[in-house]
Design a protein around this motif. Structure first.
Motif, PDB file in Angstrom:
ATOM      1  N   VAL A 222       0.865  -1.102  -0.079  1.00 44.28           N
ATOM      2  CA  VAL A 222       0.541  -0.081  -0.235  1.00 44.28           C
ATOM      3  C   VAL A 222       0.218   1.161   0.095  1.00 44.28           C
ATOM      4  O   VAL A 222       0.604   2.385   0.455  1.00 44.28           O
ATOM      5  CB  VAL A 222      -0.680  -0.077   0.933  1.00 44.28           C
ATOM      6  CG1 VAL A 222      -2.032  -1.409   0.951  1.00 44.28           C
ATOM      7  CG2 VAL A 222       0.143  -0.053   2.450  1.00 44.28           C
ATOM      8  N   GLN A 223       2.435   1.248  -0.059  1.00 48.35           N
ATOM      9  CA  GLN A 223       3.347   2.444  -0.250  1.00 48.35           C
ATOM     10  C   GLN A 223       3.790   2.284  -1.639  1.00 48.35           C
ATOM     11  O   GLN A 223       4.377   1.173  -1.223  1.00 48.35           O
ATOM     12  CB  GLN A 223       3.799   2.449   1.280  1.00 48.35           C
ATOM     13  CG  GLN A 223       2.777   2.473   2.440  1.00 48.35           C
ATOM     14  CD  GLN A 223       2.373   4.244   2.725  1.00 48.35           C
ATOM     15  OE1 GLN A 223       3.151   4.554   2.249  1.00 48.35           O
ATOM     16  NE2 GLN A 223       1.194   4.249   2.867  1.00 48.35           N
ATOM     17  N   ALA A 224       3.736   3.244  -2.327  1.00 45.77           N
ATOM     18  CA  ALA A 224       4.671   3.561  -2.915  1.00 45.77           C
ATOM     19  C   ALA A 224       6.523   3.557  -2.849  1.00 45.77           C
ATOM     20  O   ALA A 224       6.802   2.748  -3.261  1.00 45.77           O
ATOM     21  CB  ALA A 224       4.723   4.466  -4.266  1.00 45.77           C
ATOM     22  N   GLU A 225       6.904   3.734  -2.243  1.00 38.96           N
ATOM     23  CA  GLU A 225       8.072   4.297  -1.469  1.00 38.96           C
ATOM     24  C   GLU A 225       8.237   2.663  -1.193  1.00 38.96           C
ATOM     25  O   GLU A 225       9.798   2.388  -0.982  1.00 38.96           O
ATOM     26  CB  GLU A 225       8.718   5.403  -0.683  1.00 38.96           C
ATOM     27  CG  GLU A 225       7.792   4.953   0.571  1.00 38.96           C
ATOM     28  CD  GLU A 225       6.794   5.738   0.924  1.00 38.96           C
ATOM     29  OE1 GLU A 225       5.735   5.642   2.236  1.00 38.96           O
ATOM     30  OE2 GLU A 225       5.775   6.412   0.214  1.00 38.96           O
TER      31      GLU A 225
ATOM     32  N   VAL B 172      -0.953  -1.078  -4.213  1.00 37.28           N
ATOM     33  CA  VAL B 172      -2.709  -0.696  -4.540  1.00 37.28           C
ATOM     34  C   VAL B 172      -3.171   0.926  -2.553  1.00 37.28           C
ATOM     35  O   VAL B 172      -2.122   0.721  -2.264  1.00 37.28           O
ATOM     36  CB  VAL B 172      -3.219  -2.297  -4.190  1.00 37.28           C
ATOM     37  CG1 VAL B 172      -3.020  -2.922  -5.527  1.00 37.28           C
ATOM     38  CG2 VAL B 172      -3.143  -2.659  -3.363  1.00 37.28           C
ATOM     39  N   ARG B 173      -4.574   1.041  -3.121  1.00 36.39           N
ATOM     40  CA  ARG B 173      -4.865   1.277  -2.157  1.00 36.39           C
ATOM     41  C   ARG B 173      -5.472   1.073  -0.291  1.00 36.39           C
ATOM     42  O   ARG B 173      -5.303  -0.365  -0.186  1.00 36.39           O
ATOM     43  CB  ARG B 173      -6.295   2.044  -2.780  1.00 36.39           C
ATOM     44  CG  ARG B 173      -7.102   2.636  -1.286  1.00 36.39           C
ATOM     45  CD  ARG B 173      -8.768   2.975  -2.232  1.00 36.39           C
ATOM     46  NE  ARG B 173      -9.537   3.883  -0.787  1.00 36.39           N
ATOM     47  CZ  ARG B 173     -10.138   4.801  -1.499  1.00 36.39           C
ATOM     48  NH1 ARG B 173     -10.552   4.901  -2.457  1.00 36.39           N
ATOM     49  NH2 ARG B 173     -11.226   5.252  -0.124  1.00 36.39           N
ATOM     50  N   ASP B 174      -5.256   1.336   0.126  1.00 36.44           N
ATOM     51  CA  ASP B 174      -4.796   1.216   1.386  1.00 36.44           C
ATOM     52  C   ASP B 174      -6.368   0.934   1.859  1.00 36.44           C
ATOM     53  O   ASP B 174      -7.150   1.794   1.804  1.00 36.44           O
ATOM     54  CB  ASP B 174      -3.879   1.721   2.725  1.00 36.44           C
ATOM     55  CG  ASP B 174      -3.983   1.143   4.164  1.00 36.44           C
ATOM     56  OD1 ASP B 174      -4.722  -0.385   4.251  1.00 36.44           O
ATOM     57  OD2 ASP B 174      -3.381   1.425   4.095  1.00 36.44           O
ATOM     58  N   ALA B 175      -7.190   0.244   2.492  1.00 39.88           N
ATOM     59  CA  ALA B 175      -8.603  -0.384   2.774  1.00 39.88           C
ATOM     60  C   ALA B 175      -8.313  -0.915   4.465  1.00 39.88           C
ATOM     61  O   ALA B 175      -7.569  -2.238   4.791  1.00 39.88           O
ATOM     62  CB  ALA B 175      -9.474  -0.494   1.601  1.00 39.88           C
ATOM     63  N   THR B 176      -9.877  -0.351   5.252  1.00 41.25           N
ATOM     64  CA  THR B 176      -9.681  -1.278   5.878  1.00 41.25           C
ATOM     65  C   THR B 176     -11.598  -1.981   6.133  1.00 41.25           C
ATOM     66  O   THR B 176     -12.139  -1.433   5.448  1.00 41.25           O
ATOM     67  CB  THR B 176      -9.699  -0.795   7.106  1.00 41.25           C
ATOM     68  OG1 THR B 176     -11.212   0.577   7.301  1.00 41.25           O
ATOM     69  CG2 THR B 176      -8.821   0.503   7.440  1.00 41.25           C
ATOM     70  N   ARG B 177     -11.800  -2.443   6.557  1.00 40.18           N
ATOM     71  CA  ARG B 177     -13.162  -2.909   6.803  1.00 40.18           C
ATOM     72  C   ARG B 177     -14.259  -2.239   7.395  1.00 40.18           C
ATOM     73  O   ARG B 177     -15.504  -2.131   6.853  1.00 40.18           O
ATOM     74  CB  ARG B 177     -13.050  -4.236   7.437  1.00 40.18           C
ATOM     75  CG  ARG B 177     -12.973  -3.945   9.302  1.00 40.18           C
ATOM     76  CD  ARG B 177     -12.690  -5.017  10.493  1.00 40.18           C
ATOM     77  NE  ARG B 177     -12.660  -4.354  11.337  1.00 40.18           N
ATOM     78  CZ  ARG B 177     -12.715  -5.426  11.836  1.00 40.18           C
ATOM     79  NH1 ARG B 177     -13.565  -6.319  12.288  1.00 40.18           N
ATOM     80  NH2 ARG B 177     -12.491  -4.625  14.007  1.00 40.18           N
ATOM     81  N   TRP B 178     -13.566  -1.176   7.926  1.00 35.07           N
ATOM     82  CA  TRP B 178     -15.058   0.550   8.040  1.00 35.07           C
ATOM     83  C   TRP B 178     -14.783   0.881   6.502  1.00 35.07           C
ATOM     84  O   TRP B 178     -16.077   1.877   6.286  1.00 35.07           O
ATOM     85  CB  TRP B 178     -14.421   0.481   8.473  1.00 35.07           C
ATOM     86  CG  TRP B 178     -14.443  -0.141  10.470  1.00 35.07           C
ATOM     87  CD1 TRP B 178     -15.509  -0.332  10.909  1.00 35.07           C
ATOM     88  CD2 TRP B 178     -13.286  -0.155  10.800  1.00 35.07           C
ATOM     89  NE1 TRP B 178     -15.197  -0.887  12.419  1.00 35.07           N
ATOM     90  CE2 TRP B 178     -13.800  -0.731  12.645  1.00 35.07           C
ATOM     91  CE3 TRP B 178     -11.953  -0.042  10.820  1.00 35.07           C
ATOM     92  CZ2 TRP B 178     -13.304  -2.014  13.050  1.00 35.07           C
ATOM     93  CZ3 TRP B 178     -11.418  -0.916  11.572  1.00 35.07           C
ATOM     94  CH2 TRP B 178     -11.775  -1.518  13.119  1.00 35.07           C
TER      95      TRP B 178
END
Length: 158
Positions: free
Chosen positions: A43-46, A60-66
């Motif tokens: 989730v982090q390009a670096e 990719v996008r970082d996401a949580t269950r919320w």
């Protein structure tokens, strides 16, 4: 992990983790996928600079269950990567990107490995509890968390 398939081509591995400790643990598995055709997702390009130059890298996008919208976006990103990579094995050390990658990878015929976070000393992670029954191999770092139905303890791998 045997790096070659029966047809002689390198085994294609897609290794997926969220950020922080999950990514650190996944990086520690790089020697286990040596000789395979490996691609990494996080989730982090670096974080791409942490990898050997011969590894493909996706952010990719970082996401949580919320974050339902974020999970949907993440799901489509992972599906696109899986269709591009066509991995033989999907490996994850955790959280939402790994969970979704294993579920989608399994649907596409990949073998799946979930290595529960080493930080979860008291109990198996929520993601681990949810993905474990769907993974081909579900591992824990702690012998006291192992159960006959999984997760399994095969020694400390990190």
């Amino acid at each position: 992990m045997d790096a070659k398939k029966k047809n002689g081509r390198p085994r294609r591995v897609l290794a997926v983790a969220s950020g922080g400790g999950h990514w650190v643990q996944l990086r520690r598995l790089i020697p286990a996928v040596a000789g395979s055709d490996a691609a990494f997702v996080t989730v982090q390009a670096e974080y791409g600079s942490d990898l050997p130059p011969d590894c493909r890298f996706y952010c990719v996008r970082d996401a949580t269950r919320w974050d339902r919208w974020g999970l949907l976006v993440l799901c489509f990103q992972l599906l696109r990567i899986l269709l591009r990579e066509r991995p033989d094995v999907v490996l994850s050390t955790g959280a939402a990107p790994g969970y979704l990658a294993l579920r989608l990878g399994k649907l596409l015929g990949a073998r799946t490995i979930w290595l529960d976070s080493i930080a979860n000393v008291e109990e198996v992670s929520l993601s681990g509890r949810r993905i474990g029954p769907h993974a081909d191999l579900w591992l824990t770092q702690w012998p006291h968390l192992a159960r006959p139905e999984g997760p399994h303890y095969l020694g400390s791998v990190l």
